[in-house]
Design an enzyme around this catalytic site. Structure first.
Site, mmCIF file in Angstrom:
data_model
loop_
_atom_site.group_PDB
_atom_site.id
_atom_site.type_symbol
_atom_site.label_atom_id
_atom_site.label_comp_id
_atom_site.label_asym_id
_atom_site.label_seq_id
_atom_site.Cartn_x
_atom_site.Cartn_y
_atom_site.Cartn_z
ATOM 1 N N HIS A 124 -1.265 -8.288 8.321
ATOM 2 C CA HIS A 124 -1.381 -6.915 7.816
ATOM 3 C C HIS A 124 -1.001 -5.856 8.851
ATOM 4 O O HIS A 124 -0.442 -4.832 8.519
ATOM 5 C CB HIS A 124 -2.809 -6.635 7.330
ATOM 6 N N LYS A 168 0.849 -1.205 0.000
ATOM 7 C CA LYS A 168 0.000 0.000 0.000
ATOM 8 C C LYS A 168 0.879 1.247 0.000
ATOM 9 O O LYS A 168 1.914 1.297 0.669
ATOM 10 C CB LYS A 168 -0.936 -0.008 1.207
#
Ligand code: NDP
Ligand code: BG6
Length: 494
Positions: free
Chosen positions: A276, A218
Site C-alpha cells: 500500500h 483510492k
C-alpha cells in the site's frame, strides 16, 4: 520513479503481446459471470460483495447480463450466503423500502457453489453453473465474460488458478474473456513472490492477471497522477532542490482484530508497507539498520492465534533513499502501525527552508503539501502568511481543498468498487504489474529475512500512542523532518 511516472509510462508502453491487444479490444457486453472464491471469508463479506452491490446500484452490473457466484468449502446454501451478506449491504436502520428492495434484487443475482480449492468436482460444478447462466443470458448473441476474484489466502492461489484454467475457462466460440483478480500479500519475499508469479504466469498471461492493491483505487491516490502532471505549479518544485523530505504514513487506531493468525505470519511491512505505501521503486538504495524502527503493541500477543514469543512487528518506520537525479538526498519515510492513536493515511511533502528568513518566521514551520487519503479526503498546502491585523506578524495557515466541503454531494467510490469495474473493463493501469511487484520485494526482502530470523527486534509500545518514541527520534535526526509549531490542520466541517 514515482507511482505516477510509473503509471504514465505503463500507459505509454507499446511492447505488449498480441493477447494484450486482443484484451484491450475485448467485448464489454454479453453475459458476465463474477466468481468470488473464498465467498465465506472476511474480505468477501466486508469489501468484495459490498463493492459489487454498489456497482449494481449504479447500473454497472445489468441483471440481464450478470450472475455472481460465491465459491468456498463451507457447506451453505444460496440463501445462507445471501443472509450472511445482507447486513453488510443494507445502509442502516433507517433504510428505505426502496433500498431494501435493491439489496434483495442484488442478492438474488448470487448463487453459491461449495467445493474445495483443488478438486475437479468443485470446479466442474462451478463451470456447469456458469455455463447454465451463460446459455440463459445474452451469450447466445454475444461473447461471455468470466471474472474470478480470489478472496483467499495466497497459499491456495496456484491450485485455484490451475483449476480455473483446466475446468472453468471461457470456452465461448463467440469470444469473450477470462480474468483473474488476486489479493495481496502476493508472496512473502522476493523468492516466493517470483515463484507464485511464475506458477500463475504459466497458466495465464499478464493481461489476464489483476494483482490488487486497493490503495491504488483510492480517490486521492488516483488524483496524484492528475495533480502532478496537469499543474504547472508542481513541475519546477518536484525535486531535491525544493523538497526536504516525504512522509507516507498509515495509522490504524485498532489492532489485528480477529486477523491475528494471518497477521503474525506477515507483519506490518508485508501487510501494509511493501504494497500500500510503496510505489517508489527504481533506484532505491539498500535500507540501513539505523533508519528502521520496529514496534509491537502491548497486548498483541494476548490473541490466542499469536504465539507468546512473537516478534512480528505491528509498527514499522523505514527510511528509503532514492539514488537518482531527482531525489538524491531526499528521505522518503514510510511509516505504518496498528493500534495507534488515530486512523489516518496521508502523504506529506515537506519543502526546504526559505533562504534568508527575512520575516524571522522559519521556526514556525516549513511549507508542506499534504495529501490526506483518509479519513476526510483533502489536499492542503501549509503556508506562512501575514496574521490579519495592524502588525506585520506571521502565522501558519493553509490553502485547503477538502473534498467534503468543495465537492458537496459528490460520492467518492470505495477503492474496491473502482478496481472491480476496471477489471470488468480490462483496464490494468491501477493494478500491480509483475516487474513492479518484484522491485518492491527486492527492496524489503533483506530486512524481512533478518526480522524473520529474530535479528531485528520489535520495541513494545502502548496501544493508542504514536508508536515507539524511537520512530519520532529517527524522523527528526535522520530524515530532518521539521515539526510545525502551534498549528494543527482541522478538517472543515459543513
Ligand atoms: P479469510 O481467512 O477470511 O479466508 C477466506 C476464505 O478462504 C475463508 O472463508 C475460507 O473459506 C478459506 N480459507 C481460509 N483459510 C484457508 C486455508 N488455509 N486453506 C484454504 N482455504 C482457506 O481471508 P480474508 O477474507 O481476510 O482475506 C482473503 C484475501 O484477501 C487474503 O489474501 C488477504 O490477505 C486479502 N486481504 C484481506 C483483507 C481483509 O480486510 N480481510 C484486506 C486486504 C486484503 P472456506 O473454509 O469456506 O473454504
Ligand atoms: C489491508 C490490510 O490490506 O488494508 C489490513 O491487510 C488493513 O490490515 C487494511 O486494515 C486497510 O485498508 P483501508 O482501506 O481500511 O485503509
Amino acid at each position: 520513479m514515482s507511482s505516477s511516472e510509473w503509471h504514465v509510462e505503463r500507459r505509454q508502453s507499446s511492447n505488449e503481446s498480441p493477447l494484450s491487444r486482443d484484451l484491450e479490444n475485448a467485448p464489454e457486453t454479453g453475459s458476465l459471470s463474477i466468481v468470488v472464491l473464498g465467498a465465506s471469508g472476511d474480505l468477501a463479506k466486508k469489501k468484495t460483495f459490498p463493492a459489487l452491490f454498489h456497482l449494481y446500484v449504479q447500473g454497472f452490473l445489468p441483471p440481464n447480463e450478470v450472475c455472481i457466484f460465491g465459491y468456498a468449502r463451507t457447506k451453505i446454501t444460496d440463501n445462507d450466503l445471501r443472509n450472511r451478506l445482507r447486513g453488510y449491504l443494507v445502509p442502516g436502520k433507517d433504510s428505505s423500502l426502496e433500498q431494501l428492495e435493491e439489496v434483495s434484487k442484488f442478492l438474488n443475482l448470487i448463487k453459491y457453489v461449495s467445493g474445495s480449492y483443488d478438486s475437479k468436482d468443485g470446479f466442474c460444478n462451478l463451470d456447469k453453473e456458469i455455463s447454465e447462466h451463460e446459455s440463459l443470458k445474452s451469450s447466445a448473441q454475444g461473447p461471455s465474460r468470466r471474472l474470478f476474484y480470489l478472496a483467499l489466502p495466497p497459499t491456495v492461489y496456484p491450485s485455484v488458478c490451475k483449476m480455473i484454467k483446466t475446468y472453468c475457462m471461457n470456452k465461448s466460440d463467440l469470444g469473450g474473456w477470462t480474468r483473474i483478480v488476486v489479493e495481496k500479500p502476493f508472496g512473502k519475499d522476493l523468492e516466493s513472490a517470483e515463484q507464485l508469479s511464475t506458477e500463475i504466469g504459466e497458466l495465464f498471461e499478464e493481461p489476464q492477471i489483476y494483482r490488487i492493491d486497493h490503495y491504488l483505487g483510492k480517490e486521492l491516490v488516483q488524483n496524484m497522477l492528475v495533480l502532478r502532471f496537469a499543474n504547472r505549479l508542481f513541475m519546477p518544485q518536484w525535486n531535491r532542490d525544493n523538497i526536504a523530505n516525504v512522509q507516507i504514513v498509515f495509522r490504524e487506531d485498532f489492532g489485528t482484530e480477529g486477523r491475528g493468525g494471518y497477521f503474525d505470519q506477515y507483519g506490518i511491512i508485508r501487510d501494509i508497507i511493501q504494497n500500500h505505501l510503496l510505489q517508489v521503486l527504481e533506484s532505491v538504495l539498500p535500507i540501513k539498520d539505523d533508519e528502521v524502527v520496529l514496534g509491537q503493541y502491548e497486548g498483541y500477543r494476548d490473541d490466542d492465534t499469536v504465539p507468546d514469543h512473537s516478534n512480528t512487528p505491528t509498527f514499522a518506520s523505514v527510511i528509503l533513499r532514492v539514488h537518482n537525479e531527482r531525489w538524491e538526498g531526499v528521505p522518503f519515510i514510510l511509516k505504518a502501525g496498528k493500534a495507534l492513536n488515530a486512523r489516518k493515511a496521508d502523504i506529506r511533502v515537506q519543502f526546504k527552508d526559505v533562504p534568508g528568513d527575512i520575516f524571522k518566521c522559519q521556526k514556525q514551520g516549513r511549507n508542506e503539501f499534504v495529501i490526506r487519503l483518509q479519513p476526510s479526503e483533502a489536499m492542503y498546502m501549509k503556508l506562512t502568511v501575514k496574521k490579519p491585523g495592524l502588525e506585520m506578524e506571521t502565522i501558519q495557515s493553509e490553502l485547503d481543498l477538502s473534498y467534503r466541503q468543495r465537492y458537496q454531494g459528490a460520492t467518492i467510490p470505495e477503492a474496491y468498487e473502482r478496481l472491480i469495474l476496471d477489471t470488468i473493463r480490462g483496464d490494468q493501469q491501477h493494478f500491480v504489474r509483475r516487474d513492479e511487484l518484484k522491485a518492491s520485494w527486492e527492496i524489503f526482502t533483506p530486512l524481512l529475512h533478518r526480522i524473520d530470523k529474530g535479528e531485528f527486534k520489535s520495541i513494545p509500545y502502548k496501544p493508542g500512542t504514536r508508536g515507539p518514541a524511537e520512530a519520532d527520534k529517527v524522523l527528526l535526526e535522520k530524515a530532518g523532518y521539521v515539526q510545525t509549531h502551534g498549528y494543527i490542520w482541522i478538517p472543515p466541517t459543513l
